[in-house]
Design a protein around this motif. Structure first.
Motif, short mmCIF file in Angstrom:
data_model
loop_
_atom_site.label_atom_id
_atom_site.label_comp_id
_atom_site.label_asym_id
_atom_site.label_seq_id
_atom_site.Cartn_x
_atom_site.Cartn_y
_atom_site.Cartn_z
N LYS A 31 78.43 34.18 26.54
CA LYS A 31 78.79 32.95 25.84
C LYS A 31 79.28 31.90 26.83
N ASN A 32 80.19 32.30 27.69
CA ASN A 32 80.71 31.43 28.75
C ASN A 32 81.53 32.30 29.69
N SER A 33 82.09 31.69 30.74
CA SER A 33 82.81 32.46 31.76
C SER A 33 84.12 33.04 31.24
N GLU A 34 84.59 32.57 30.09
CA GLU A 34 85.86 33.05 29.54
C GLU A 34 85.65 34.16 28.50
N ALA A 35 84.39 34.47 28.21
CA ALA A 35 84.09 35.50 27.20
C ALA A 35 83.47 36.70 27.91
N PRO A 36 84.29 37.69 28.27
CA PRO A 36 83.81 38.80 29.10
C PRO A 36 82.96 39.82 28.33
N PHE A 37 82.22 40.58 29.09
CA PHE A 37 81.63 41.80 28.57
C PHE A 37 82.64 42.93 28.80
N ILE A 38 82.79 43.79 27.80
CA ILE A 38 83.66 44.95 27.92
C ILE A 38 82.78 46.19 28.00
N THR A 74 89.23 57.40 14.55
CA THR A 74 89.48 56.04 14.06
C THR A 74 90.66 55.41 14.78
N GLU A 75 91.69 56.19 15.05
CA GLU A 75 92.87 55.68 15.76
C GLU A 75 92.49 55.18 17.15
N GLN A 76 91.59 55.92 17.81
CA GLN A 76 91.12 55.53 19.14
C GLN A 76 90.40 54.18 19.08
N VAL A 77 89.62 53.96 18.05
CA VAL A 77 88.94 52.67 17.86
C VAL A 77 89.96 51.56 17.72
N ASP A 78 90.97 51.78 16.89
CA ASP A 78 91.99 50.75 16.66
C ASP A 78 92.74 50.40 17.95
N LYS A 83 93.57 46.64 22.45
CA LYS A 83 93.60 46.46 23.91
C LYS A 83 92.67 45.32 24.33
N ILE A 84 91.49 45.24 23.71
CA ILE A 84 90.52 44.19 24.05
C ILE A 84 91.04 42.83 23.59
N ARG A 85 91.64 42.76 22.42
CA ARG A 85 92.17 41.49 21.93
C ARG A 85 93.33 40.99 22.78
N GLU A 86 94.11 41.91 23.33
CA GLU A 86 95.19 41.52 24.24
C GLU A 86 94.65 41.02 25.57
N TYR A 87 93.49 41.57 25.96
CA TYR A 87 92.91 41.24 27.27
C TYR A 87 92.28 39.86 27.28
N THR A 88 91.65 39.46 26.19
CA THR A 88 90.93 38.19 26.18
C THR A 88 91.26 37.39 24.93
N THR A 89 91.48 36.10 25.11
CA THR A 89 91.78 35.23 23.98
C THR A 89 90.52 34.88 23.20
N GLN A 90 89.37 34.97 23.85
CA GLN A 90 88.10 34.70 23.19
C GLN A 90 87.46 36.00 22.72
N SER A 91 86.59 35.89 21.75
CA SER A 91 85.78 37.05 21.37
C SER A 91 84.88 37.41 22.54
N PRO A 92 84.81 38.69 22.93
CA PRO A 92 83.97 39.07 24.07
C PRO A 92 82.50 38.70 23.85
N SER A 93 81.79 38.55 24.94
CA SER A 93 80.34 38.33 24.84
C SER A 93 79.65 39.55 24.27
N MET A 113 84.67 46.52 14.52
CA MET A 113 86.08 46.22 14.18
C MET A 113 86.59 44.95 14.85
N LEU A 114 85.93 44.48 15.89
CA LEU A 114 86.34 43.22 16.52
C LEU A 114 86.09 42.01 15.61
N THR A 115 85.24 42.19 14.59
CA THR A 115 85.00 41.10 13.65
C THR A 115 85.45 41.46 12.23
#
Length: 360
Positions: A31-38, A74-78, A83-93, A113-115
């Motif tokens: 998406k852009n340089s601020e939207a990382p791949f995880i 399921t707990e591992q997914v949550d 962790k990903i939401r804390e890492y990036t303010t944007q939705s990942p690519s 679950m990210l959406t």
């Protein structure tokens, strides 16, 4: 009659060494340089610099190593989503899963679950997801589960083991590089390959069988025979054919279902944490009543590859533990209906399941 309009993986690349094209594949999806791949990577590769160095990290891309000693929860997914939401303010690519069935399932679940709102356990079931997942890529490093192509992500929750089955689950891109399966331990190779074989037997002998499922199931079974039964292939041919068997096996249940072995192995996994492929083998070994020809061939393949299955898993279980396993197993209605028919509860009783579990 209304037919289901199932989605399939829209893009797939196959070939020895095609993993090296991952940057080319991902670049148009950034998406852009601020939207990382995880990148969710099986922790067995944490010290494998040859593979890690080929992951095309740019900008703020992040690798998260995933422990795979236990079945995905399921707990591992949550936890991963948080962790990903804390890492990036944007939705990942996008999310890229690199590993076996556990990592494939986690990557699909995290992308969903990210959406989505709430917890992963709320989406265990059929067609409960209402929002499109973020872009997600599957790169299997072991062959057999079919998780790279399926529309489910099987998770153990606080109350049940059940997949997130939805039109938004399948990967947007799959990378099938047989070279990534180098170094898989022999027992694990067999158990996971047998997961594919059992998919085929259950699909081809099920009441849901149709020409779509049959065409994929028969091809997958033929490939499994070449790999595990005939035994005349080179290492490279074995890797290539088993990877395609896994793909076809997963496709065979898109318009069908699995059966008795999977329904009962979910009980083993939920209670005892038995890994999926191994659990299927342990159960299938006792299912002559349902799949006589398939079980006979399985025993010959097991003997040919000198595989000893664990015994006595259920020897010291309490009444409550048996009841828990049986409850989980009997909750798999579509699997039992495929295996036995709409009136499956007339023949699949709690006593029958208890007797089968006691043999394991």
């Amino acid at each position: 009659m209304k037919f289901k309009n199932f989605p399939m993986v829209p893009r797939v690349i196959f070939g020895r060494g095609c993993f090296s094209q991952l940057q080319e594949i991902l670049m148009p999806r950034r998406k852009n340089s601020e939207a990382p791949f995880i990148f969710l990577v099986d922790d067995v590769f944490e010290s494998n610099q040859e593979l890690i160095s080929k992951i095309p990290l740019l900008f703020g891309d992040k690798i998260i190593f995933i422990p795979t000693d236990e079945e995905p929860k399921t707990e591992q997914v949550d936890v991963l989503v948080s962790k990903i939401r804390e890492y990036t303010t944007q939705s990942p690519s996008g999310i890229v899963g690199i590993g076996g069935g556990t990592v494939m399932d986690l990557a699909k679940a995290v992308a969903i679950m990210l959406t989505s709102n709430g917890k992963a356990e709320e989406y265990q079931g059929w067609d409960l997801v209402t929002r499109e997942a973020i872009y997600h890529v599957g790169i299997p490093t072991i062959s057999g589960t079919g998780a790279e192509v399926s529309r489910t992500t099987v998770l153990t929750g606080p109350e049940k083991k059940l997949g997130i089955n939805s039109d938004f689950t399948p990967f947007d891109q799959v990378v099938l590089d047989p070279e990534l399966t180098n170094g898989v331990p022999r027992d694990q190779w067999f158990y996971t390959g047998m997961d594919c074989y059992i998919h085929c037997v259950e699909s081809l002998n099920g009441t849901y069988l149709n020409a779509f499922s049959q065409s994929y199931g028969e091809k997958a079974e033929d490939l499994c025979d070449e790999v595990f039964y005939n035994g005349k292939l080179s290492k490279e041919e074995t890797q290539d054919k088993l990877m395609m068997a896994s793909w076809h096996g997963g496709m065979s249940i898109a318009y069908s279902q699995v059966g008795v072995a999977h329904a009962m192995s979910y009980g083993l996994s939920y209670l005892l944490g038995t890994k999926h492929g191994l659990g299927n083998c342990i159960v299938f070994n006792h299912l002559e009543e349902f799949y006589p020809e398939g079980v006979a061939k399985f025993k010959k393949m097991q003997e040919r590859h000198e595989i000893e299955l664990p015994k006595g898993l259920c020897a010291n279980l309490s009444e409550e533990e048996f009841e828990t396993m049986i409850n989980v197993s009997m909750g798999m209605d579509p699997l039992w209906e495929n295996a036995v028919g709409k009136n499956w509860k007339d023949t699949i009783t709690r006593v029958k399941l208890r007797n089968l579990y006691e043999k394991m």
